[in-house]
Design a protein around this motif. Structure first.
Motif, PDB file in Angstrom:
ATOM      1  N   TYR A 159      13.173 -16.938 108.523  1.00 24.86           N
ATOM      2  CA  TYR A 159      12.110 -16.578 108.578  1.00 24.86           C
ATOM      3  C   TYR A 159      11.188 -16.961 110.356  1.00 24.86           C
ATOM      4  CZ  TYR A 159       8.237 -20.695 108.940  1.00 24.86           C
ATOM      5  OH  TYR A 159       6.958 -21.097 109.287  1.00 24.86           O
ATOM      6  N   CYS A 160      10.003 -16.110 109.744  1.00 28.90           N
ATOM      7  CA  CYS A 160       9.804 -15.219 111.384  1.00 28.90           C
ATOM      8  C   CYS A 160       8.579 -15.992 111.809  1.00 28.90           C
ATOM      9  CB  CYS A 160      10.250 -14.453 111.871  1.00 28.90           C
ATOM     10  SG  CYS A 160       9.678 -13.502 110.302  1.00 28.90           S
ATOM     11  N   GLN A 161       7.879 -16.678 113.309  1.00 30.27           N
ATOM     12  CA  GLN A 161       7.138 -16.704 113.388  1.00 30.27           C
ATOM     13  C   GLN A 161       6.266 -16.392 114.462  1.00 30.27           C
ATOM     14  OE1 GLN A 161       7.687 -20.796 113.744  1.00 30.27           O
ATOM     15  NE2 GLN A 161       6.116 -21.161 112.049  1.00 30.27           N
ATOM     16  N   ASN A 162       5.080 -15.857 114.638  1.00 32.01           N
ATOM     17  CA  ASN A 162       4.668 -15.369 116.345  1.00 32.01           C
ATOM     18  C   ASN A 162       3.312 -15.814 116.374  1.00 32.01           C
ATOM     19  OD1 ASN A 162       2.219 -13.428 117.060  1.00 32.01           O
ATOM     20  ND2 ASN A 162       2.388 -12.342 115.631  1.00 32.01           N
ATOM     21  N   LEU A 172      10.039 -17.193 117.197  1.00 29.35           N
ATOM     22  CA  LEU A 172      10.598 -17.117 117.253  1.00 29.35           C
ATOM     23  C   LEU A 172      11.244 -16.701 115.548  1.00 29.35           C
ATOM     24  CD1 LEU A 172      10.970 -21.406 117.422  1.00 29.35           C
ATOM     25  CD2 LEU A 172      11.133 -19.960 114.408  1.00 29.35           C
ATOM     26  N   VAL A 173      12.579 -16.585 115.339  1.00 26.18           N
ATOM     27  CA  VAL A 173      13.467 -16.743 114.081  1.00 26.18           C
ATOM     28  C   VAL A 173      14.290 -17.737 113.605  1.00 26.18           C
ATOM     29  CG1 VAL A 173      13.566 -14.037 114.416  1.00 26.18           C
ATOM     30  CG2 VAL A 173      15.150 -16.042 115.196  1.00 26.18           C
ATOM     31  N   THR A 225      17.168 -19.580 117.593  1.00 24.55           N
ATOM     32  CA  THR A 225      16.301 -20.436 117.392  1.00 24.55           C
ATOM     33  C   THR A 225      15.256 -21.402 117.504  1.00 24.55           C
ATOM     34  OG1 THR A 225      17.380 -21.939 116.622  1.00 24.55           O
ATOM     35  CG2 THR A 225      18.033 -19.917 114.578  1.00 24.55           C
ATOM     36  N   SER A 226      14.768 -20.530 118.469  1.00 25.84           N
ATOM     37  CA  SER A 226      13.947 -21.728 119.658  1.00 25.84           C
ATOM     38  C   SER A 226      12.688 -20.558 120.017  1.00 25.84           C
ATOM     39  CB  SER A 226      14.184 -22.257 120.802  1.00 25.84           C
ATOM     40  OG  SER A 226      14.577 -21.796 121.955  1.00 25.84           O
ATOM     41  N   LEU A 227      11.404 -20.716 120.473  1.00 22.03           N
ATOM     42  CA  LEU A 227      10.918 -20.140 120.696  1.00 22.03           C
ATOM     43  C   LEU A 227      10.860 -18.785 121.813  1.00 22.03           C
ATOM     44  CD1 LEU A 227       7.530 -19.152 120.917  1.00 22.03           C
ATOM     45  CD2 LEU A 227       7.183 -21.196 122.114  1.00 22.03           C
ATOM     46  N   GLU A 228      11.296 -17.770 122.077  1.00 26.46           N
ATOM     47  CA  GLU A 228      11.265 -16.751 123.258  1.00 26.46           C
ATOM     48  C   GLU A 228       9.590 -16.169 123.567  1.00 26.46           C
ATOM     49  OE1 GLU A 228      14.537 -14.849 123.029  1.00 26.46           O
ATOM     50  OE2 GLU A 228      15.354 -15.383 120.957  1.00 26.46           O
ATOM     51  N   ASN A 258       7.812  -1.772 123.976  1.00 28.37           N
ATOM     52  CA  ASN A 258       8.177  -0.632 123.903  1.00 28.37           C
ATOM     53  C   ASN A 258       9.732  -0.434 124.049  1.00 28.37           C
ATOM     54  OD1 ASN A 258       8.823  -0.904 126.972  1.00 28.37           O
ATOM     55  ND2 ASN A 258       7.017   0.414 127.504  1.00 28.37           N
ATOM     56  N   THR A 259      10.390  -1.482 123.612  1.00 27.91           N
ATOM     57  CA  THR A 259      11.450  -1.441 123.750  1.00 27.91           C
ATOM     58  C   THR A 259      11.901  -2.555 122.678  1.00 27.91           C
ATOM     59  OG1 THR A 259      11.680  -0.856 126.279  1.00 27.91           O
ATOM     60  CG2 THR A 259      14.125  -1.888 124.809  1.00 27.91           C
ATOM     61  N   ASN A 260      12.869  -2.201 121.885  1.00 21.76           N
ATOM     62  CA  ASN A 260      13.364  -3.848 121.328  1.00 21.76           C
ATOM     63  C   ASN A 260      14.162  -4.308 121.770  1.00 21.76           C
ATOM     64  OD1 ASN A 260      12.891  -2.103 118.838  1.00 21.76           O
ATOM     65  ND2 ASN A 260      15.178  -1.419 118.642  1.00 21.76           N
ATOM     66  N   LEU A 261      13.731  -5.987 121.168  1.00 14.54           N
ATOM     67  CA  LEU A 261      14.130  -7.276 121.659  1.00 14.54           C
ATOM     68  C   LEU A 261      15.412  -7.975 120.809  1.00 14.54           C
ATOM     69  CD1 LEU A 261      11.096  -8.935 123.238  1.00 14.54           C
ATOM     70  CD2 LEU A 261      12.678  -7.967 124.068  1.00 14.54           C
TER      71      LEU A 261
END
Length: 187
Positions: free
Chosen positions: A102-105, A158-159, A46-49, A38-41
């Motif tokens: 590049y972005c990952q989920n 990750l971006v 560039t590591s997994l968050e 519900n809130t932007n991050l």
């Protein structure tokens, strides 16, 4: 519909036996739940968050849930009952920079309530432009929840670049970054 504890008589080779309705009723989907950010991050590197806060159960008029709710603490989701679950994560990335990224989920699972393993990742490439550009990156997996105390799930992203302004897009009224949990059947 009969109550789960209502009994039926069945003949087993001439011997009458009683059986609870809960043992013979049809299966079907018994849990369907939705959560969202519900809130932007703002990605910090560039590591997994892992998404650990600002999560809410979807409550917008016209959207629904079924059965018991998932629960979460610091981004770790606990299942309400055992079973095979379809888990879907969809993260919306927003780029305000001039560099394509590049972005990952990620979907991560633990089976011992401690050690998480990445079981699924979705990937996208968010383009550059003079204004905001967006990329919706989905991923999904089936999770075998054999023990609700030990099998849990969490979500991350990750971006590949930190130049410019990158945002994980969120809303408290619209599913932008969201997570679905559907119990498909028994384990």
């Amino acid at each position: 519909e009969p109550a789960d504890t209502d009994e039926f008589l069945v003949s087993d080779a001439g011997v009458l036996k009683r059986i609870d309705y809960s043992l013979i009723k049809g299966g079907g989907i018994t849990v369907a739940d939705q959560w969202r950010l519900n809130t932007n991050l703002s990605p910090s590197g560039t590591s997994l968050e892992i998404i650990t806060a600002n999560l809410e159960r979807v409550d917008t008029s016209g959207q629904g849930t079924l059965g018991s709710a998932m629960t979460q603490s610091s981004g770790v989701f606990t299942f309400p009952s055992t079973g095979i679950y379809l888990v879907r994560a969809s993260i919306q990335f927003q780029n305000d920079g001039t560099t394509a990224r590049y972005c990952q989920n990620y979907i991560q699972v633990t089976t011992n309530n401690s050690d998480f393993t990445t079981v699924t990742e979705g990937s996208g490439n968010i383009s550059s432009g003079s204004g905001s550009t967006y990329e919706q990156v989905p991923s999904q997996t089936l999770i075998d929840v054999t023990d609700t105390s030990n099998v849990k799930v969490k979500f991350g992203f990750l971006v590949a670049s930190t130049s410019g302004s990158m945002t994980i897009y969120a809303s408290s009224t619209t599913n932008r970054t969201y997570f679905n949990f559907i119990r498909l059947g028994d384990t």
